[in-house]
Design a protein around this motif. Structure first.
Motif, PDB file in Angstrom:
ATOM      1  N   ALA A   1      -3.339  -2.428  11.021  1.00 57.29           N
ATOM      2  CA  ALA A   1      -3.840  -3.770  11.328  1.00 57.29           C
ATOM      3  C   ALA A   1      -5.271  -3.913  10.812  1.00 57.29           C
ATOM      4  O   ALA A   1      -6.138  -3.103  11.147  1.00 57.29           O
ATOM      5  CB  ALA A   1      -3.803  -3.998  12.835  1.00 57.29           C
ATOM      6  N   CYS A   2      -5.489  -4.912   9.987  1.00 53.85           N
ATOM      7  CA  CYS A   2      -6.827  -5.176   9.441  1.00 53.85           C
ATOM      8  C   CYS A   2      -7.459  -6.264  10.313  1.00 53.85           C
ATOM      9  O   CYS A   2      -7.247  -7.464  10.091  1.00 53.85           O
ATOM     10  CB  CYS A   2      -6.725  -5.616   7.988  1.00 53.85           C
ATOM     11  SG  CYS A   2      -6.113  -4.304   6.925  1.00 53.85           S
TER      12      CYS A   2
ATOM     13  N   ILE B   1      -1.426  -9.361   8.902  1.00 49.47           N
ATOM     14  CA  ILE B   1      -2.700  -8.630   8.779  1.00 49.47           C
ATOM     15  C   ILE B   1      -2.474  -7.120   8.652  1.00 49.47           C
ATOM     16  O   ILE B   1      -3.424  -6.362   8.542  1.00 49.47           O
ATOM     17  CB  ILE B   1      -3.635  -8.908   9.983  1.00 49.47           C
ATOM     18  CG1 ILE B   1      -2.983  -8.435  11.291  1.00 49.47           C
ATOM     19  CG2 ILE B   1      -4.035 -10.365  10.054  1.00 49.47           C
ATOM     20  CD1 ILE B   1      -3.968  -7.883  12.279  1.00 49.47           C
ATOM     21  N   ARG B   2      -1.214  -6.700   8.677  1.00 46.91           N
ATOM     22  CA  ARG B   2      -0.958  -5.253   8.636  1.00 46.91           C
ATOM     23  C   ARG B   2      -0.624  -4.829   7.211  1.00 46.91           C
ATOM     24  O   ARG B   2       0.416  -5.177   6.668  1.00 46.91           O
ATOM     25  CB  ARG B   2       0.159  -4.888   9.602  1.00 46.91           C
ATOM     26  CG  ARG B   2      -0.337  -4.990  11.044  1.00 46.91           C
ATOM     27  CD  ARG B   2       0.666  -4.547  12.041  1.00 46.91           C
ATOM     28  NE  ARG B   2       1.910  -5.278  11.903  1.00 46.91           N
ATOM     29  CZ  ARG B   2       3.070  -4.841  12.386  1.00 46.91           C
ATOM     30  NH1 ARG B   2       3.138  -3.679  12.989  1.00 46.91           N
ATOM     31  NH2 ARG B   2       4.149  -5.559  12.259  1.00 46.91           N
ATOM     32  N   VAL B   3      -1.557  -4.066   6.635  1.00 44.79           N
ATOM     33  CA  VAL B   3      -1.391  -3.657   5.245  1.00 44.79           C
ATOM     34  C   VAL B   3      -0.670  -2.306   5.192  1.00 44.79           C
ATOM     35  O   VAL B   3      -0.962  -1.406   5.984  1.00 44.79           O
ATOM     36  CB  VAL B   3      -2.766  -3.599   4.527  1.00 44.79           C
ATOM     37  CG1 VAL B   3      -3.661  -2.498   5.085  1.00 44.79           C
ATOM     38  CG2 VAL B   3      -2.578  -3.400   3.024  1.00 44.79           C
ATOM     39  N   PHE B   4       0.289  -2.226   4.279  1.00 41.29           N
ATOM     40  CA  PHE B   4       1.026  -0.980   4.050  1.00 41.29           C
ATOM     41  C   PHE B   4       0.438  -0.350   2.789  1.00 41.29           C
ATOM     42  O   PHE B   4       0.466  -0.965   1.715  1.00 41.29           O
ATOM     43  CB  PHE B   4       2.512  -1.305   3.861  1.00 41.29           C
ATOM     44  CG  PHE B   4       3.385  -0.115   3.562  1.00 41.29           C
ATOM     45  CD1 PHE B   4       3.984   0.604   4.594  1.00 41.29           C
ATOM     46  CD2 PHE B   4       3.624   0.286   2.255  1.00 41.29           C
ATOM     47  CE1 PHE B   4       4.803   1.698   4.315  1.00 41.29           C
ATOM     48  CE2 PHE B   4       4.439   1.377   1.974  1.00 41.29           C
ATOM     49  CZ  PHE B   4       5.033   2.084   3.014  1.00 41.29           C
TER      50      PHE B   4
ATOM     51  N   ALA C   1       3.961  14.783   3.233  1.00 40.21           N
ATOM     52  CA  ALA C   1       3.609  13.390   3.554  1.00 40.21           C
ATOM     53  C   ALA C   1       2.993  13.341   4.940  1.00 40.21           C
ATOM     54  O   ALA C   1       3.388  14.107   5.832  1.00 40.21           O
ATOM     55  CB  ALA C   1       4.853  12.492   3.490  1.00 40.21           C
ATOM     56  N   VAL C   2       2.011  12.470   5.089  1.00 40.17           N
ATOM     57  CA  VAL C   2       1.444  12.163   6.404  1.00 40.17           C
ATOM     58  C   VAL C   2       1.690  10.679   6.659  1.00 40.17           C
ATOM     59  O   VAL C   2       1.369   9.833   5.802  1.00 40.17           O
ATOM     60  CB  VAL C   2      -0.074  12.480   6.471  1.00 40.17           C
ATOM     61  CG1 VAL C   2      -0.656  11.994   7.795  1.00 40.17           C
ATOM     62  CG2 VAL C   2      -0.317  13.983   6.313  1.00 40.17           C
ATOM     63  N   LEU C   3       2.265  10.362   7.814  1.00 39.31           N
ATOM     64  CA  LEU C   3       2.573   8.976   8.183  1.00 39.31           C
ATOM     65  C   LEU C   3       1.583   8.514   9.247  1.00 39.31           C
ATOM     66  O   LEU C   3       1.306   9.245  10.206  1.00 39.31           O
ATOM     67  CB  LEU C   3       3.988   8.883   8.754  1.00 39.31           C
ATOM     68  CG  LEU C   3       5.105   9.589   7.966  1.00 39.31           C
ATOM     69  CD1 LEU C   3       6.436   9.455   8.714  1.00 39.31           C
ATOM     70  CD2 LEU C   3       5.213   8.998   6.564  1.00 39.31           C
ATOM     71  N   ALA C   4       1.069   7.303   9.094  1.00 34.93           N
ATOM     72  CA  ALA C   4       0.140   6.747  10.098  1.00 34.93           C
ATOM     73  C   ALA C   4       0.467   5.267  10.245  1.00 34.93           C
ATOM     74  O   ALA C   4       0.026   4.436   9.434  1.00 34.93           O
ATOM     75  CB  ALA C   4      -1.305   6.934   9.644  1.00 34.93           C
ATOM     76  N   PHE C   5       1.276   4.940  11.242  1.00 38.30           N
ATOM     77  CA  PHE C   5       1.709   3.553  11.421  1.00 38.30           C
ATOM     78  C   PHE C   5       1.000   2.934  12.619  1.00 38.30           C
ATOM     79  O   PHE C   5       1.100   3.428  13.749  1.00 38.30           O
ATOM     80  CB  PHE C   5       3.226   3.495  11.621  1.00 38.30           C
ATOM     81  CG  PHE C   5       3.997   4.084  10.459  1.00 38.30           C
ATOM     82  CD1 PHE C   5       3.709   3.698   9.155  1.00 38.30           C
ATOM     83  CD2 PHE C   5       4.982   5.024  10.663  1.00 38.30           C
ATOM     84  CE1 PHE C   5       4.399   4.250   8.072  1.00 38.30           C
ATOM     85  CE2 PHE C   5       5.681   5.570   9.595  1.00 38.30           C
ATOM     86  CZ  PHE C   5       5.390   5.182   8.300  1.00 38.30           C
ATOM     87  N   ASN C   6       0.280   1.852  12.363  1.00 39.69           N
ATOM     88  CA  ASN C   6      -0.424   1.119  13.433  1.00 39.69           C
ATOM     89  C   ASN C   6      -1.408   2.035  14.162  1.00 39.69           C
ATOM     90  O   ASN C   6      -1.514   1.996  15.388  1.00 39.69           O
ATOM     91  CB  ASN C   6       0.597   0.493  14.406  1.00 39.69           C
ATOM     92  CG  ASN C   6       1.583  -0.380  13.662  1.00 39.69           C
ATOM     93  OD1 ASN C   6       1.186  -1.310  12.974  1.00 39.69           O
ATOM     94  ND2 ASN C   6       2.867  -0.077  13.765  1.00 39.69           N
ATOM     95  N   LEU C   7      -2.113   2.847  13.404  1.00 38.01           N
ATOM     96  CA  LEU C   7      -3.023   3.835  13.987  1.00 38.01           C
ATOM     97  C   LEU C   7      -4.452   3.765  13.462  1.00 38.01           C
ATOM     98  O   LEU C   7      -5.405   3.880  14.243  1.00 38.01           O
ATOM     99  CB  LEU C   7      -2.490   5.258  13.718  1.00 38.01           C
ATOM    100  CG  LEU C   7      -3.501   6.353  14.107  1.00 38.01           C
ATOM    101  CD1 LEU C   7      -3.564   6.486  15.625  1.00 38.01           C
ATOM    102  CD2 LEU C   7      -3.204   7.670  13.448  1.00 38.01           C
TER     103      LEU C   7
END
Ligand SMILES: C[S@@+](CC[C@H](N)C(=O)[O-])C[C@H]1O[C@@H](n2cnc3c(N)ncnc32)[C@H](O)[C@@H]1O
Length: 232
Positions: free
Chosen positions: A164-165, A222-225, A129-135
């Motif tokens: 964040a979109c 506005i932050r899509v998961f 898994a690769v995690l990318a939060f708020n990046l």
């Protein structure tokens, strides 16, 4: 210097590359790292919902890479749900704070490294898994960063992101407020896209979209998961 605060990401083709060194990208984040570490999370219920969701996607036999980990709070929460979590960030000051937290709260699975998500942070097929939060709205080149994330995954591995979109915000924010804030050093360069464009960018890297969610509990989120799977 990048010439503008906002780079719009088109739907169907990769954006022009913004040639920006890791050191230059890190400068803004290095400066704000202590404040970022001290600031409370704005939507704690939404954050906890995301953590629960991600914990459910991870397992103790998985090797996990986080890109753009900031001061490591999320990595510290998620590490016990993995076999190995390597958390990375372009900012040495963010990573220094993350390492202090790790020393105070040891987690044998977790390590922190300085690395730029616009370049290859890992070898091919190393991670489940690769995690990318708020990046992803902060990298220089979305397609390149997603390509590197996809390459780091094993077949069947998951890219788990929350982003964040910016183009879903009031238009005055990307057109006026963000450029003004960047001019006085209060905002970083950002990419401007919506959730649909982000999904298409992931699909361009051969990823299958598994789930598109919003976890915010305080008004418009506005932050899509997005969870996307590398086929195989
Ligand atoms: C908004 S913070 C998010 C931190 C953390 N993921 C969180 O959710 O709290 C963005 C982080 O991305 C890092 N960052 C920005 N551009 C990056 C890049 N090209 N490669 C790796 N990290 C980057 C910044 O240094 C910062 O720590």
């Amino acid at each position: 210097m990048p010439t503008s605060t906002i780079t719009s990401v088109p739907e169907a083709r990769p954006p022009a590359r913004v040639a920006e060194s890791a050191a230059r990208k890190a400068r803004f984040w290095d400066r704000i790292a202590p404040k970022y570490a001290a600031d409370p999370i704005a939507d704690m219920a939404g954050y906890e919902a995301t953590l629960r969701r991600v914990q459910g996607l991870l397992s103790a036999d998985q090797d996990v890479l986080e890109i753009g980990c900031g001061t490591g709070s999320t990595a510290l929460r998620l590490a016990p749900f993995t076999r190995r979590l390597r958390a990375t960030d372009v900012s040495a000051n963010m990573i220094a704070i993350a390492r202090e937290k790790l020393a105070a709260q040891p987690a044998p699975q977790l390590s922190f490294d300085v690395a730029d998500a616009d370049t290859a942070v890992a070898g091919r097929g190393e991670y489940d898994a690769v995690l990318a939060f708020n990046l992803l709205h902060l990298v220089s080149d979305l397609d390149r960063a997603l390509d590197h994330a996809a390459q780091a995954l094993r077949p069947g591995g998951l890219l788990i992101s929350k982003t964040a979109c910016i183009s879903e915000m009031n238009r005055l924010i990307p057109s006026l407020a963000l450029p003004l804030m960047r001019a006085v050093g209060k905002a970083p360069h950002v990419l401007c896209f919506d959730a649909g464009v982000l999904q298409k960018a992931m699909a361009r890297q051969g990823m299958d979209i598994v789930s598109v969610e919003r976890h915010g509990t305080r008004g418009k989120d506005i932050r899509v998961f997005i969870v996307a799977r590398k086929p195989g």
